[in-house]
Design a protein around this motif. Structure first.
Motif, PDB file in Angstrom:
ATOM      1  N   ILE A  73      42.230  26.449  44.669  1.00  0.00           N
ATOM      2  CA  ILE A  73      41.362  27.545  44.257  1.00  0.00           C
ATOM      3  C   ILE A  73      41.995  28.243  43.055  1.00  0.00           C
ATOM      4  O   ILE A  73      43.194  28.533  43.043  1.00  0.00           O
ATOM      5  N   TYR A  74      41.168  28.519  42.051  1.00  0.00           N
ATOM      6  CA  TYR A  74      41.586  29.286  40.885  1.00  0.00           C
ATOM      7  C   TYR A  74      40.813  30.608  40.890  1.00  0.00           C
ATOM      8  O   TYR A  74      39.578  30.610  40.949  1.00  0.00           O
ATOM      9  N   VAL A  75      41.550  31.735  40.827  1.00  0.00           N
ATOM     10  CA  VAL A  75      40.931  33.058  40.899  1.00  0.00           C
ATOM     11  C   VAL A  75      41.219  33.791  39.597  1.00  0.00           C
ATOM     12  O   VAL A  75      42.384  33.925  39.200  1.00  0.00           O
ATOM     13  N   GLY A  76      40.169  34.245  38.905  1.00  0.00           N
ATOM     14  CA  GLY A  76      40.369  34.831  37.590  1.00  0.00           C
ATOM     15  C   GLY A  76      39.409  35.956  37.293  1.00  0.00           C
ATOM     16  O   GLY A  76      38.787  36.540  38.172  1.00  0.00           O
ATOM     17  N   GLY A  77      39.241  36.219  36.004  1.00  0.00           N
ATOM     18  CA  GLY A  77      38.433  37.353  35.579  1.00  0.00           C
ATOM     19  C   GLY A  77      39.233  38.651  35.649  1.00  0.00           C
ATOM     20  O   GLY A  77      40.323  38.718  36.242  1.00  0.00           O
ATOM     21  N   THR A  78      38.735  39.693  35.005  1.00  0.00           N
ATOM     22  CA  THR A  78      39.273  41.048  35.050  1.00  0.00           C
ATOM     23  C   THR A  78      40.510  41.221  34.174  1.00  0.00           C
ATOM     24  O   THR A  78      40.495  41.939  33.187  1.00  0.00           O
ATOM     25  N   SER A  79      41.605  40.560  34.527  1.00  0.00           N
ATOM     26  CA  SER A  79      42.870  40.776  33.846  1.00  0.00           C
ATOM     27  C   SER A  79      43.267  39.536  33.058  1.00  0.00           C
ATOM     28  O   SER A  79      42.408  38.754  32.650  1.00  0.00           O
ATOM     29  N   SER A  80      44.569  39.322  32.856  1.00  0.00           N
ATOM     30  CA  SER A  80      45.042  38.247  31.986  1.00  0.00           C
ATOM     31  C   SER A  80      45.714  37.117  32.751  1.00  0.00           C
ATOM     32  O   SER A  80      46.321  36.247  32.136  1.00  0.00           O
ATOM     33  N   ASP A  81      45.618  37.120  34.082  1.00  0.00           N
ATOM     34  CA  ASP A  81      46.253  36.059  34.854  1.00  0.00           C
ATOM     35  C   ASP A  81      45.243  35.361  35.751  1.00  0.00           C
ATOM     36  O   ASP A  81      44.323  35.987  36.282  1.00  0.00           O
ATOM     37  N   ILE A  82      45.421  34.049  35.900  1.00  0.00           N
ATOM     38  CA  ILE A  82      44.649  33.258  36.845  1.00  0.00           C
ATOM     39  C   ILE A  82      45.567  32.918  38.012  1.00  0.00           C
ATOM     40  O   ILE A  82      46.638  32.336  37.816  1.00  0.00           O
ATOM     41  N   SER A  83      45.162  33.299  39.215  1.00  0.00           N
ATOM     42  CA  SER A  83      45.975  33.073  40.403  1.00  0.00           C
ATOM     43  C   SER A  83      45.532  31.769  41.069  1.00  0.00           C
ATOM     44  O   SER A  83      44.337  31.523  41.243  1.00  0.00           O
ATOM     45  N   ILE A  84      46.494  30.915  41.437  1.00  0.00           N
ATOM     46  CA  ILE A  84      46.213  29.587  41.983  1.00  0.00           C
ATOM     47  C   ILE A  84      46.584  29.568  43.471  1.00  0.00           C
ATOM     48  O   ILE A  84      47.686  29.997  43.843  1.00  0.00           O
ATOM     49  N   HIS A  85      45.668  29.028  44.298  1.00  0.00           N
ATOM     50  CA  HIS A  85      45.864  29.091  45.752  1.00  0.00           C
ATOM     51  C   HIS A  85      45.510  27.774  46.429  1.00  0.00           C
ATOM     52  O   HIS A  85      44.635  27.034  45.970  1.00  0.00           O
ATOM     53  N   ASP A  86      46.197  27.526  47.529  1.00  0.00           N
ATOM     54  CA  ASP A  86      45.879  26.402  48.398  1.00  0.00           C
ATOM     55  C   ASP A  86      44.607  26.732  49.173  1.00  0.00           C
ATOM     56  O   ASP A  86      44.516  27.794  49.799  1.00  0.00           O
ATOM     57  N   SER A  87      43.617  25.860  49.151  1.00  0.00           N
ATOM     58  CA  SER A  87      42.328  26.175  49.768  1.00  0.00           C
ATOM     59  C   SER A  87      42.391  26.174  51.292  1.00  0.00           C
ATOM     60  O   SER A  87      41.549  26.783  51.944  1.00  0.00           O
ATOM     61  N   GLU A  88      43.379  25.490  51.863  1.00  0.00           N
ATOM     62  CA  GLU A  88      43.480  25.443  53.323  1.00  0.00           C
ATOM     63  C   GLU A  88      44.006  26.757  53.889  1.00  0.00           C
ATOM     64  O   GLU A  88      43.448  27.332  54.812  1.00  0.00           O
ATOM     65  N   THR A  89      45.077  27.266  53.288  1.00  0.00           N
ATOM     66  CA  THR A  89      45.742  28.461  53.810  1.00  0.00           C
ATOM     67  C   THR A  89      45.470  29.709  52.986  1.00  0.00           C
ATOM     68  O   THR A  89      45.733  30.821  53.455  1.00  0.00           O
ATOM     69  N   LEU A  90      44.992  29.541  51.759  1.00  0.00           N
ATOM     70  CA  LEU A  90      44.824  30.596  50.761  1.00  0.00           C
ATOM     71  C   LEU A  90      46.149  31.121  50.222  1.00  0.00           C
ATOM     72  O   LEU A  90      46.182  32.100  49.460  1.00  0.00           O
ATOM     73  N   ASP A  91      47.265  30.487  50.585  1.00  0.00           N
ATOM     74  CA  ASP A  91      48.558  30.889  50.050  1.00  0.00           C
ATOM     75  C   ASP A  91      48.594  30.674  48.540  1.00  0.00           C
ATOM     76  O   ASP A  91      48.057  29.689  48.028  1.00  0.00           O
TER      77      ASP A  91
END
Length: 372
Positions: free
Chosen positions: A331-349
């Motif tokens: 999972i890639y989470v973005g928008g709003t600020s200047s960083d894209i946060s990357i997460h494991d889709s199973e655990t969301l870690d």
């Protein structure tokens, strides 16, 4: 074993190993290439290689920042970005940053704004925007009727609309179906034929008829990142009351959605999970249509077949949107600020991060897949 037989056996084993190695190389060479696309201030399109999570190239967009909304061609090679204060559209070959298309929508006497609405036809030949024009008089502004504008992409730079059709107000995100329609996300979800202007209701939302115990939904599509599942999602919030007195404190509050299959143009509307926190955007796991992920101040995972929230990950700040890899694992989470946060889709870690050169604010987070 005779020496010659030993050499033959070794040669056979070596050939098999070499063949396996070449097959692996060929398989790698033929693999789909996924790129994550987003726009940051001051006005740049970033092309991120999802195999390394590194920025492959950055394309300069003319003029000031727009909204960062974009549409990607089905072959993954081109991105069309809404820029210049929500007024113009610029198309880029993401492999080279060459600008191949532009449409300046305003004139000296008529100013046009397109609020997040840009889409590309399934065959890659046409581009669509919803234009919200105002006419400039010497002493006043005259609000004109919104319209769907159709452009031929092959017209290249400085393209002009080849057709326009009147549409409703309040339209934000749009998407093109494989059946030749354009989905319009407004008060209700509608579809328009871009050849004739004929419209139909896909899903009633503001005008639904569910009886006196249901609150008309609050629906808004700022981001619709459905390319991995080939769909369009319009999220909404509603409430079911226990009586016609409409006691908001005792009502059941729900997240819901209208989800359109872009292959067929057919839609389903449903309440998905209880309203517990704000979700600005949903995406579907490409491996399972019952699994949804949402983002805002949290990253969340939901099973809509059981109306359950499976996991919640608190985020360090607000993230407007998210997207997912084609295999559904990241999972890639973005928008709003200047960083894209990357997460494991199973655990969301959290498993990584991508730092960009500026804020994304309202920009989309799209996936372009180039297939060999």
């Amino acid at each position: 074993m005779k020496l010659t037989n030993m050499f033959k056996s070794a040669g056979l084993i070596g050939s098999l190993a070499l063949g396996a190695g070449l097959s692996a190389v060929a398989s790698t060479a033929m693999a789909d290439q996924e790129y994550l696309l987003t726009v940051t201030r001051p006005n740049q399109l970033h092309v991120i290689d999802m195999s390394t999570n590194e920025i492959a190239r950055t394309c300069d967009i003319p003029g000031p920042f727009g909204s960062g909304a974009m549409a990607v061609s089905r072959d993954g090679t081109h991105a069309y970005v809404l820029g210049n204060n929500w007024e113009d559209v610029y198309g880029f070959d993401i492999r080279t940053c060459e600008m191949t298309f532009s449409a300046v929508q305003s004139t000296p006497t008529v100013q046009v704004k397109s609020f997040q609405s840009v889409a590309v036809s399934a065959d890659g030949k046409e581009l669509y925007t919803v234009q919200n024009p105002i006419k400039k008089h010497l002493d006043r502004f005259e609000i004109l009727e919104p319209r769907l504008a159709v452009f031929n992409i092959e017209d290249g730079l400085n393209a002009e609309p080849v057709r326009t059709f009147p549409v409703d107000r309040r339209i934000t995100k749009i998407a093109a179906t494989e059946t030749g329609e354009v989905i319009l996300g407004g008060a209700d979800v509608k579809a328009i034929n871009p050849d004739t202007g004929e419209t139909r209701v896909v899903t009633k939302l503001a005008n639904w008829e569910r009886g006196p115990l249901w609150l008309p939904p609050d629906a808004f599509a700022m981001h619709s990142q459905g390319e991995q599942a080939n769909e369009y999602i319009m999220p909404y919030v509603t409430a079911k009351f226990d009586s016609e007195e409409w006691n908001f404190e005792t009502a059941e509050w729900w997240w819901g959605m209208s989800r359109v299959d872009l292959a067929t143009g057919k839609a389903e509307r449903m309440e998905t999970i209880p309203f517990q926190f704000i979700i600005f955007n949903f995406i579907t796991d490409p491996r399972d249509p019952n699994i949804l992920y949402g983002s805002f101040n949290t990253l969340s995972k939901h099973d809509i077949s059981t109306n359950e929230t499976l996991a919640v990950h608190e985020m360090p700040h607000t993230y407007y949107n998210l997207n997912i890899s084609g295999d559904g694992e990241t999972i890639y989470v973005g928008g709003t600020s200047s960083d894209i946060s990357i997460h494991d889709s199973e655990t969301l870690d959290k498993i990584g991060s991508i730092q960009l050169t500026g804020d994304m604010t309202t920009s989309d987070l799209r996936v372009a897949t180039i297939r060999d």
